[in-house]
Design a protein around this motif. Structure first.
Motif, short mmCIF file in Angstrom:
data_model
loop_
_atom_site.label_atom_id
_atom_site.label_comp_id
_atom_site.label_asym_id
_atom_site.label_seq_id
_atom_site.Cartn_x
_atom_site.Cartn_y
_atom_site.Cartn_z
N ALA A 173 1.15 -1.29 0.13
CA ALA A 173 0.50 0.39 0.14
C ALA A 173 0.65 0.91 -0.24
CB ALA A 173 -0.91 -0.32 1.33
N ARG A 174 0.57 2.16 -0.54
CA ARG A 174 0.94 3.92 -0.38
C ARG A 174 0.87 4.20 0.94
NH1 ARG A 174 -2.51 4.42 -5.00
NH2 ARG A 174 -3.57 5.96 -3.65
N PRO A 175 1.81 5.23 1.07
CA PRO A 175 1.63 5.71 2.59
C PRO A 175 -0.23 5.90 2.61
CG PRO A 175 3.37 6.23 1.48
CD PRO A 175 3.26 5.47 0.44
N ASP A 176 -0.29 6.73 1.59
CA ASP A 176 -1.41 7.49 1.55
C ASP A 176 -2.90 6.75 1.73
OD1 ASP A 176 -2.07 6.81 -1.08
OD2 ASP A 176 -2.95 8.77 -2.05
N GLU A 177 -2.31 5.17 2.10
CA GLU A 177 -3.20 4.13 1.98
C GLU A 177 -3.20 3.17 2.62
OE1 GLU A 177 -4.20 2.31 -2.83
OE2 GLU A 177 -2.39 1.72 -1.67
N SER A 178 -4.13 2.88 3.48
CA SER A 178 -4.66 2.18 4.88
C SER A 178 -5.56 0.51 4.84
CB SER A 178 -4.94 3.24 5.41
OG SER A 178 -6.59 3.63 6.02
N ALA A 179 -5.87 0.03 5.78
CA ALA A 179 -6.88 -0.66 5.49
C ALA A 179 -8.12 0.10 5.39
CB ALA A 179 -7.42 -0.81 7.01
N SER A 180 -8.73 0.85 5.72
CA SER A 180 -9.99 1.39 4.93
C SER A 180 -10.69 1.87 3.71
CB SER A 180 -10.64 3.06 6.62
OG SER A 180 -9.47 4.06 5.85
N THR A 181 -8.77 2.19 3.15
CA THR A 181 -8.86 2.54 1.78
C THR A 181 -9.09 1.59 0.57
OG1 THR A 181 -6.72 2.97 1.71
CG2 THR A 181 -8.33 5.06 2.55
#
Ligand code: UT7
Length: 350
Positions: free
Chosen positions: A47-55
């Protein structure tokens, strides 16, 4: 009239960033040859730094809702199975609920790699008792955030991704026909993150010792996995009144190709009925089974009326298996949210 719970929508999201075996050769003392022959993995998504589980969850969920031809507001329940949630609390399911415009209960479930099948079996109860009509069930992990990229025993194995299904009430016989869940908590240290919980809050010393990362006794987990995968699948099949030769497609947890081969052999399932995508994603824990299910449908490997066996094992230790009779009309083809870019290790920032 009996009520059944059928999968009516499916979706997945995998990040674009790829971490290949060649990349890992530059990071730890390992080789493409070792990783390929011992695990079957060639690359994993990060995942990119601006991605997370919710995205990741939201992208997979939107696709599943679209396939099911329902709106977020039609949902009666949202369950997210994950061990890499955005926050300790609130739950990632809360964030998904808001994003998809649902007005229903939402919670996270934690059964490590077995989490998706655990969550599916819970949603099944809500539907078959008549409490709700549609549930959104997601398996999602961003394990790259809790990996020690100096530990070759773990960092070569895991990747990020999300898979989602919509489970809906149906009067047509089919859907989830049988399942089994299991737990053996005698040795949590076989696969765990030692600090950051109430037993050992994270301190500067703990951070220096790497207690914020995943620790695993791989050999022990391997032995357990080769034993439990076949047993659990057989139990779920028996609960559905079926035998393993009636499975049209076997979707095992994608943790290690050698474990998959051993379980398939034990069950007597021929290679052509076993779904494998571990070479492209590694072990995405709770996301592995739903991503594989979604890809199997996209590839036209699941037809209406066919029986799918799914089985997983993981930290806890936990295990879970389920048998589903596919009732949805299948429109194959790639999903909109999957990257088609060529391997680009440069996309992964460290
Ligand atoms: O979802 C559940 C998650 N966990 C699992 O599914 C893990 C299950 N376990 C496994 O998949 C396997 O046990 C591993 C892939 C983790 C390890 O494979 P193995 O065949 O059990 O290897 P091993 O741990 O017995 O290690 C054999 C050797 C060791 O070296 P020495 O002591 O014989 O010199 C390891 O240090 O391989 C070494 N090794 C590696 N070498 C190159 C361990 N990891 C690596 C690596 N690259 N990445």
């Amino acid at each position: 009239m009996s009520r059944y719970s059928a999968i009516t929508g499916w979706g997945k999201y995998v990040p674009e960033g790829r971490l290949t075996n060649a990349d890992l050769e530059r990071m730890v003392e390992t080789s493409d040859e070792w990783i390929t022959t011992r695990t079957g993995i060639k690359e994993r998504r990060i995942a990119r730094p601006d991605e997370s589980a919710s995205t990741l969850c939201i992208a997979a969920a939107r696709e599943a809702l679209e396939r099911a031809e329902i709106e977020g507001s039609d949902l009666g329940l949202i369950i997210v199975a994950t061990v890499s949630q955005d926050y300790k609390f609130p739950s990632t399911a809360n964030l998904v609920q808001h994003a998809v415009g649902a007005q229903c209960g939402a919670f996270d479930m934690q059964a490590a790699c077995s989490g998706f099948i655990y969550a599916l079996s819970v949603a099944h109860q809500f539907i078959t008792t008549g409490a709700i009509k549609h549930a959104l069930v997601i398996g999602c992990e961003v394990l790259s955030r809790v990996m020690d990229y100096t530990d070759r025993g773990t960092c070569v194995l895991f990747g990020d991704g999300a898979g989602a299904v919509v489970l809906s009430a149906s009067d047509e016989p089919g859907g989830l026909l049988g399942f089994t869940l299991g737990s053996d908590g005698a040795k949590p240290e076989l696969l765990y993150i030692p600090a950051g919980g109430s037993k050992e809050p994270l301190t500067e010393e703990g951070l220096r010792e790497g207690k914020q990362w995943v620790h695993m006794q791989g050999g022990e987990v391997f032995k357990f996995a080769t034993r439990i995968m076949g047993t659990a699948m057989e139990e779920a099949l028996a609960n559905a009144g079926m035998s393993s030769d009636e499975m049209d497609l076997f979707i095992p947890h994608q943790a290690n190709l050698r474990i998959i081969e051993s379980a398939s052999k034990r069950l007597g399932v021929p290679t052509e009925k076993v779904f494998v995508n571990i070479e492209r994603y590694g072990n995405t824990s709770a996301a592995a089974v739903p991503i594989a299910l979604c890809e199997a449908v996209e590839q036209g490997r699941v037809l209406q009326g066919q029986h799918i066996g799914m089985v997983a094992f993981g930290a806890g230790l936990t295990w879970a298996a389920a048998v589903v009779k596919w009732t949805a009309p299948v429109v194959s083809g790639p999903t909109t949210t999957t990257s088609t870019k060529e391997p680009a290790s440069a996309a992964v920032q460290w």
